[in-house]
Design a protein around this motif. Structure first.
Motif, short mmCIF file in Angstrom:
data_model
loop_
_atom_site.label_atom_id
_atom_site.label_comp_id
_atom_site.label_asym_id
_atom_site.label_seq_id
_atom_site.Cartn_x
_atom_site.Cartn_y
_atom_site.Cartn_z
N PHE A 69 0.83 -1.21 0.00
CA PHE A 69 0.00 0.00 0.00
C PHE A 69 0.86 1.26 0.00
O PHE A 69 0.59 2.22 -0.73
CB PHE A 69 -0.93 0.00 1.22
N PHE A 70 1.92 1.26 0.80
CA PHE A 70 2.71 2.48 0.96
C PHE A 70 3.61 2.78 -0.23
O PHE A 70 3.71 3.95 -0.64
CB PHE A 70 3.49 2.43 2.28
N PRO A 71 4.28 1.80 -0.87
CA PRO A 71 5.00 2.13 -2.11
C PRO A 71 4.06 2.63 -3.21
O PRO A 71 4.44 3.52 -3.98
CB PRO A 71 5.65 0.79 -2.49
N GLU A 72 2.85 2.07 -3.29
CA GLU A 72 1.89 2.55 -4.30
C GLU A 72 1.49 3.99 -4.00
O GLU A 72 1.36 4.83 -4.91
CB GLU A 72 0.66 1.64 -4.35
N LEU A 73 1.30 4.30 -2.73
CA LEU A 73 0.99 5.66 -2.32
C LEU A 73 2.16 6.59 -2.62
O LEU A 73 1.97 7.71 -3.12
CB LEU A 73 0.67 5.68 -0.82
N ALA A 74 3.37 6.12 -2.32
CA ALA A 74 4.57 6.93 -2.54
C ALA A 74 4.74 7.27 -4.02
O ALA A 74 5.17 8.37 -4.37
CB ALA A 74 5.80 6.19 -2.03
N ARG A 75 4.39 6.34 -4.89
CA ARG A 75 4.49 6.59 -6.34
C ARG A 75 3.61 7.77 -6.74
O ARG A 75 4.04 8.66 -7.51
CB ARG A 75 4.10 5.34 -7.12
N ALA A 76 2.40 7.81 -6.21
CA ALA A 76 1.48 8.91 -6.54
C ALA A 76 1.99 10.23 -5.98
O ALA A 76 1.92 11.27 -6.65
CB ALA A 76 0.09 8.60 -5.99
N VAL A 77 2.52 10.20 -4.77
CA VAL A 77 3.08 11.41 -4.16
C VAL A 77 4.24 11.93 -4.99
O VAL A 77 4.34 13.12 -5.30
CB VAL A 77 3.53 11.13 -2.70
N GLU A 78 5.14 11.02 -5.38
CA GLU A 78 6.32 11.42 -6.15
C GLU A 78 5.93 11.97 -7.51
O GLU A 78 6.47 12.99 -7.95
CB GLU A 78 7.26 10.22 -6.31
N ASP A 79 5.00 11.31 -8.19
CA ASP A 79 4.55 11.78 -9.50
C ASP A 79 4.01 13.21 -9.41
O ASP A 79 4.35 14.08 -10.22
CB ASP A 79 3.45 10.87 -10.06
N THR A 80 3.16 13.44 -8.43
CA THR A 80 2.51 14.75 -8.28
C THR A 80 3.52 15.81 -7.86
O THR A 80 3.53 16.92 -8.40
CB THR A 80 1.37 14.67 -7.26
N ALA A 81 4.37 15.48 -6.89
CA ALA A 81 5.36 16.44 -6.42
C ALA A 81 6.30 16.84 -7.56
O ALA A 81 6.64 18.03 -7.70
CB ALA A 81 6.16 15.83 -5.27
N HIS A 82 6.71 15.87 -8.37
CA HIS A 82 7.62 16.16 -9.48
C HIS A 82 6.97 17.14 -10.46
O HIS A 82 7.63 18.08 -10.93
CB HIS A 82 7.99 14.86 -10.20
N LYS A 83 5.70 16.94 -10.77
CA LYS A 83 4.99 17.85 -11.68
C LYS A 83 4.93 19.27 -11.11
O LYS A 83 4.91 20.25 -11.85
CB LYS A 83 3.57 17.34 -11.92
N LEU A 84 4.91 19.36 -9.78
CA LEU A 84 4.80 20.66 -9.12
C LEU A 84 6.17 21.26 -8.80
O LEU A 84 6.26 22.31 -8.17
CB LEU A 84 3.98 20.52 -7.84
N GLY A 85 7.25 20.57 -9.22
CA GLY A 85 8.58 21.11 -9.06
C GLY A 85 9.27 20.75 -7.76
O GLY A 85 10.23 21.41 -7.36
N TYR A 86 8.83 19.67 -7.11
CA TYR A 86 9.41 19.26 -5.83
C TYR A 86 9.98 17.85 -5.92
O TYR A 86 9.46 16.99 -6.65
CB TYR A 86 8.35 19.30 -4.73
N ASN A 87 11.03 17.60 -5.16
CA ASN A 87 11.59 16.27 -4.98
C ASN A 87 11.03 15.67 -3.70
O ASN A 87 10.57 16.39 -2.81
CB ASN A 87 13.12 16.32 -4.91
N VAL A 88 11.11 14.34 -3.59
CA VAL A 88 10.57 13.64 -2.42
C VAL A 88 11.66 12.81 -1.77
O VAL A 88 12.37 12.06 -2.44
CB VAL A 88 9.39 12.71 -2.81
N VAL A 89 11.80 12.96 -0.45
CA VAL A 89 12.68 12.10 0.34
C VAL A 89 11.81 11.09 1.07
O VAL A 89 10.92 11.47 1.84
CB VAL A 89 13.50 12.92 1.37
N PHE A 90 12.06 9.81 0.82
CA PHE A 90 11.21 8.73 1.32
C PHE A 90 11.83 8.11 2.57
O PHE A 90 13.00 7.74 2.56
CB PHE A 90 11.05 7.68 0.23
#
Length: 327
Positions: free
Chosen positions: A73-94
C-alpha cells in the motif's frame, strides 16, 4: 564543473552580483543581468543545491514518512506522491519508520537539517504538539493525528461494513475478522465497521476477532487460530489486503478451499491482490488519488496558496473477485 566564481569572472562581475541575479534578491541592472545569464549558459553552471537550500532555507523538497515499506500500500501511495510532487517542481525524500518512534524522531531531525519544505506522514506516534514544533507544513495521510492537522483518509468504517455485508450476501453465516493493531485508528475504524454489521448476530463473541497486526505472517497464525477455535467460520474480513493474502495461505494449510468453503475479503485494493490465487475480493482505496491529493495539498500549504479543504475522507469501492462466492 563550473563554479559561481567562474561565472563571476566570465561575466566580469562580483560573486555577490551573480548570487543576486540567481536568487532575484536585490537590484541588478538589466545589462549586468544579461551578462550573468549569458555566462551561466556558456559555462553550463549548475548551482549547488545544498548551498542554495542553506541560503534560502528552502530546498523544493518534501519528506514522506511511512510506517511499513513492506506493505505494498505504501509504495503505491509513494508513487502517486512522487509523480505529483515532481509535476509541481518538488523532490521527495522517502523514509520508512518501521512503526518505531525513535527511528521516526531521527528521520525528522535529518529532514529538518536538509530544510525540507514540508512533510507528509502516515504515523501512529507523531503528536500534534510535535507537529507544531516542526514549524513546517505537515499533512497526514491514511491516519489521523489531530483535527487541526490537514488529513487525507478514506471512509474506513463504512468500507468495513460493506465488506461484512457483502460476505453475508454471499451466504456466509459465521464471519470472522482479522484486525489491525489497536493503536492505529484506521484499524479500529475497520473493526468498528465489522462489529456494526456482525456484532449483533446471536453467534457472535470476541473470539471471532484476531489481531493480524497488518502483517502477512501474523495473519497466517491468526487465521489458523480462528479456524482451529471456530472451524465453522465460512467468511473472513481482513483489515488489509496483506492480511487477507495471509488468510488465503492459512486456509490452504488448514484444508479449507477458498472460496468454496471459506470466503475472504481484504481492504486496500493493492495491485498484489490481483496476483493471488484465487484473486482477492477487496475494499479498494483510491490509493493514487490519495497520493495526488496529499501532495497537491502540501505544496499549496508550502507556497501559501488558497486551500479549499484541509480534511479529505474519500469513498472506497468493493471490488469483487474470486476469493468470495455465492452459496
Amino acid at each position: 564543473m563550473a563554479t559561481i566564481k567562474d561565472v563571476a569572472k566570465q561575466a566580469g562581475v562580483s560573486v555577490a552580483t551573480v548570487s543576486r541575479v540567481m536568487n532575484s534578491n536585490g537590484y541588478v541592472n538589466e545589462n549586468t543581468k544579461k551578462k550573468v545569464d549569458a555566462a551561466i549558459q556558456q559555462l553550463n553552471y549548475k548551482p549547488n543545491a545544498v548551498a542554495r537550500s542553506l541560503y534560502k532555507k528552502t530546498s523544493k523538497t518534501i519528506g514522506l514518512m511511512v510506517p511499513d515499506i513492506v506493505n505494498p500500500f505504501f509504495p503505491e501511495l509513494a508513487r502517486a506522491v512522487e509523480d505529483t510532487a515532481h509535476k509541481l517542481g518538488y523532490n521527495v525524500v522517502f523514509c520508512n519508520t518501521d512503526e518505531n518512534a525513535e527511528k521516526e524522531e531521527d528521520y525528522l531531525e535529518i529532514l529538518l537539517q536538509k530544510y525540507v519544505d514540508g512533510l507528509i506522514v502516515a504515523s501512529n506516534t507523531l503528536t500534534a504538539e510535535k507537529v507544531k514544533q516542526l514549524n513546517i507544513p505537515v499533512v497526514s495521510i491514511d491516519r489521523k493525528i489531530n483535527a487541526d492537522i490537514p488529513t487525507v483518509v478514506v471512509k474506513n468504517k463504512s468500507g468495513a461494513q460493506k465488506a461484512a455485508s457483502f460476505l453475508k450476501e454471499m451466504g456466509c453465516k459465521r464471519i470472522a475478522h482479522l484486525s489491525g493493531p489497536e493503536h492505529i485508528d484506521n484499524a479500529m475504524e475497520r473493526r468498528a465497521g465489522y462489529l456494526e454489521e456482525v456484532g449483533s448476530e446471536p453467534w457472535f463473541d470476541a473470539s471471532y476477532i484476531e489481531d493480524g497486526n497488518y502483517e502477512m505472517k501474523t495473519a497466517i497464525k491468526a487465521t489458523l487460530q480462528l479456524l482451529n477455535r471456530h472451524p465453522e467460520i465460512d467468511g473472513i474480513f481482513a483489515g488489509n489486503d496483506v492480511m487477507a493474502i495471509g488468510a488465503i495461505k492459512a486456509a490452504h494449510q488448514f484444508g479449507k478451499k477458498v472460496p468454496e468453503e471459506l470466503a475472504i475479503i481484504g481492504f486496500d485494493g493493492i495491485a498484489l491482490s490481483e496476483a493471488t490465487t484465487p484473486e482477492l475480493t477487496t475494499v479498494g482505496q483510491p490509493i493514487y488519488d490519495m497520493g495526488t491529493i496529499v501532495a497537491d495539498l502540501l505544496v499549496k500549504l508550502i507556497e501559501k496558496k488558497p486551500v479549499e479543504n484541509t480534511f479529505y475522507e474519500l469513498d472506497v469501492e468493493l471490488i469483487e473477485r474470486e476469493s468470495t462466492r455465492n452459496v
